[in-house]
Design an enzyme around this catalytic site. Structure first.
Site, mmCIF file in Angstrom:
data_model
loop_
_atom_site.group_PDB
_atom_site.id
_atom_site.type_symbol
_atom_site.label_atom_id
_atom_site.label_comp_id
_atom_site.label_asym_id
_atom_site.label_seq_id
_atom_site.Cartn_x
_atom_site.Cartn_y
_atom_site.Cartn_z
ATOM 1 N NE ARG A 97 5.472 5.683 2.815
ATOM 2 C CZ ARG A 97 5.473 6.282 3.988
ATOM 3 N NH1 ARG A 97 5.652 7.577 4.061
ATOM 4 N NH2 ARG A 97 5.298 5.592 5.092
ATOM 5 C CB CYS A 123 -10.555 13.668 -10.395
ATOM 6 S SG CYS A 123 -10.155 14.868 -11.659
ATOM 7 C CD GLU A 124 -9.899 9.061 -6.301
ATOM 8 O OE1 GLU A 124 -10.454 8.989 -5.191
ATOM 9 O OE2 GLU A 124 -10.124 8.312 -7.242
ATOM 10 C CE1 TYR A 156 8.362 -0.436 0.525
ATOM 11 C CE2 TYR A 156 9.220 0.871 2.335
ATOM 12 C CZ TYR A 156 9.082 -0.342 1.695
ATOM 13 O OH TYR A 156 9.674 -1.459 2.214
ATOM 14 N N PRO A 184 16.746 -4.597 5.199
ATOM 15 C CG PRO A 184 18.589 -3.210 5.603
ATOM 16 C CD PRO A 184 18.191 -4.655 5.440
ATOM 17 N N GLY A 185 14.890 -1.858 3.837
ATOM 18 C CA GLY A 185 14.591 -1.153 2.594
ATOM 19 C C GLY A 185 14.538 0.341 2.867
ATOM 20 N NE ARG A 186 9.647 2.750 6.226
ATOM 21 C CZ ARG A 186 8.413 2.832 5.725
ATOM 22 N NH1 ARG A 186 8.006 3.955 5.173
ATOM 23 N NH2 ARG A 186 7.593 1.811 5.804
ATOM 24 N N GLY A 233 12.309 -3.347 8.316
ATOM 25 C CA GLY A 233 11.322 -2.652 9.134
ATOM 26 C C GLY A 233 11.871 -1.545 9.992
ATOM 27 C CE1 TYR A 284 0.494 1.926 3.685
ATOM 28 C CE2 TYR A 284 2.027 3.506 2.731
ATOM 29 C CZ TYR A 284 1.501 2.233 2.778
ATOM 30 O OH TYR A 284 1.982 1.277 1.941
HETATM 31 N N1 LLP Z 1 11.374 -7.824 4.286
HETATM 32 C C1 LLP Z 1 10.090 -8.145 4.070
HETATM 33 C C2 LLP Z 1 9.699 -9.556 4.055
HETATM 34 C C3 LLP Z 1 9.135 -7.130 3.833
HETATM 35 O O1 LLP Z 1 7.873 -7.454 3.628
HETATM 36 C C4 LLP Z 1 9.532 -5.764 3.840
HETATM 37 C C5 LLP Z 1 8.577 -4.677 3.607
HETATM 38 C C6 LLP Z 1 10.896 -5.481 4.062
HETATM 39 C C7 LLP Z 1 11.776 -6.542 4.287
HETATM 40 C C8 LLP Z 1 11.428 -4.075 4.063
HETATM 41 O O2 LLP Z 1 10.868 -3.309 5.053
HETATM 42 P P1 LLP Z 1 11.454 -1.844 5.350
HETATM 43 O O3 LLP Z 1 12.861 -2.019 5.880
HETATM 44 O O4 LLP Z 1 11.455 -1.094 4.089
HETATM 45 O O5 LLP Z 1 10.538 -1.282 6.350
HETATM 46 N N2 LLP Z 1 4.576 0.759 1.470
HETATM 47 C C9 LLP Z 1 4.773 0.871 2.884
HETATM 48 C C10 LLP Z 1 5.806 -0.116 3.392
HETATM 49 C C11 LLP Z 1 5.513 -1.560 3.024
HETATM 50 C C12 LLP Z 1 6.556 -2.507 3.522
HETATM 51 C C13 LLP Z 1 6.348 -3.896 3.004
HETATM 52 N N3 LLP Z 1 7.333 -4.850 3.395
HETATM 53 C C14 LLP Z 1 5.114 2.324 3.217
HETATM 54 O O6 LLP Z 1 5.184 3.139 2.301
HETATM 55 O O7 LLP Z 1 5.275 2.677 4.384
#
Ligand code: LLP
Length: 417
Positions: free
Chosen positions: A311, A343-344, A371, A273-275, A238, A315
């Protein structure tokens, strides 16, 4: 800087995006290996000396090249489906470093995870506990599990990506946690290994993350008093990135805040972490098809669309738009919405941007490494874009552009009579 202008042309590391467009076509996702590595190492460095594991959140960008890079750097993985587990394994990741989250794991997925030997199944409901126990017993195993506890902390982010409030479908209620841990401890197919939480994505401020950590640590202490000790604390992901010019707490603020809250506790610290690992390491390269001045608005119609990067439509997310050929924004510049062929009316990638554009020119939608491709679809029967990764001055195709025939290869016209 992964993406910077060199002699007036935007480059990925040292490679010109004009060359990439010529070689691989557009739309095309472009990733910088060095930028991904740098972002990962920031976590690793901040955590060095402590028993810890960074479990890269596969959902952010699941290309095998990204996963293989993570595996090589020693990362673990946070997954939410059997499909993601298969990707991790295909990329050479170690299943023993995988945490499996998600509210709806099927029996088939649970069996697969136990077979592969994951580090932890993060349980999100009482019924899931019973299901995992039954499956593990039938396989003659004890399932390593953690409960994902909902700490009821507001992550103060977009409501669609906020997950830590009572209203959320995620995790078990904080108030139920002690009872469920006690119940789980009695089950023959369960081995309690940890506790988890994840309160939301794209947090600009670390305070809610630290508050959630404090709640989890307090719970850990109570569990310990009750005779339940655990091996790991998983604080989720997050951590936000900067898309525009917003104030953004650095990774160090999240990590140090969590470490302070954990204090002298000995459990291994997991972060997912992902993003923040891939987000700013990727862009979406697109070519202008038409410039369409209008009465109320001016449009730039590009060859990428909401099906490639959803995105903004989903959002109202803001992605920086850069012109690949650097231009002075003089009087010739106009203000445009950047839209795609879908077409949106929600098919916009950016709105109200000042650009000096002409048909055929290239644009880069920045911060699209997370994402982006993973949320793409075939809406309007549009083939998914190619993905390339730049590393050490060379570009490699890491996913070829989808062919039109592939999109309906699985479909059949029935035999009517
Ligand atoms: N751990 C869990 C349990 C999660 O549900 C998520 C993301 C992460 C880790 C990784 O979160 P990050 O570090 O990437 O923030 N599609 C949306 C974001 C959805 C996130 C879902 N869960 C966007 O494009 O902003």
């Amino acid at each position: 800087m992964a993406f910077a202008y060199r002699s007036g042309v935007l480059c990925a590391e040292q490679v010109s995006l004009e060359d990439i467009a010529r070689q691989f076509g557009t739309p095309c996702y472009v990733y910088s290996r060095a930028a991904i590595e740098r972002a990962y190492r920031e976590y690793a460095d901040e955590l060095s000396g402590r028993s810890s594991l960074v479990c890269y959140s596969v959902k952010a960008n699941s290309n095998l090249a990204v996963l293989a890079l993570m595996a090589r750097l020693g990362a673990g993985f946070d997954i939410v489906s059997g499909g993601e587990l298969a990707r991790v394994i295909a990329a050479g990741g170690d299943p023993a470093k995988v945490v499996f989250s998600g509210v709806g794991k099927s029996a088939h997925e649970i069996r697969g995870a136990l077979q592969a030997g994951v580090l932890s199944i993060n349980l999100e409901s009482e019924q899931e506990l019973a299901r995992v126990n039954d499956i593990a017993v039938s396989m003659g195993k004890r399932a390593p599990v953690a409960f994902r506890v909902n700490p009821d902390v507001d992550a103060k982010t977009h409501p669609y990506i906020s997950t830590g409030l009572k209203q959320s479908k995620f995790g078990i209620a904080y108030a139920d946690a002690e009872r469920l841990y006690r119940e789980a401890a009695r089950l023959p197919g369960i081995r309690l290994t940890g506790i988890g939480c994840h309160i939301g994505s794209l947090m600009n401020d670390s305070a809610p993350f630290v508050a959630a950590t404090q709640r989890i640590v307090a719970l850990l202490a109570r569990l310990e008093e009750g005779g339940i000790s655990l091996a790991h604390i998983d604080l989720g992901g997050g951590m936000g990135i900067r898309y525009q010019d917003e104030a953004q707490a650095p990774v160090a603020a999240f990590v140090h805040g969590a470490l302070d809250a954990i204090g002298q506790r000995k459990e291994k610290l997991l972060l997912d972490p992902g993003r923040s690992i891939v987000g700013n390491a990727g862009l979406l390269l697109t070519r202008i098809e038409y410039v369409k001045p209008g009465e109320a608005k001016n449009f730039v119609v590009v060859d990428a669309a909401m099906n490639d990067l959803i995105r903004p439509a989903l959002y109202d997310a803001w992605h920086e738009v850069r012109q690949v050929r650097e231009v002075e924004l003089d009087a010739a510049a106009g203000v445009y919405d950047i839209v795609g062929p879908v077409c949106e009316s929600a098919d916009f990638l950016a709105r109200g941007r000042k650009l000096a554009v002409r048909p055929g020119a290239l644009l880069a939608l920045m911060s699209a490494g997370a994402y982006g491709m993973v949320m793409s679809s075939n809406y309007n029967t549009r083939p998914r874009p190619a993905e390339v990764m730049v590393a050490s001055g060379a570009v490699q195709l890491v996913r070829r552009r989808e062919a039109v025939g592939e999109m309906f290869a699985g479909e059949r016209v029935p035999e009517w009579n």
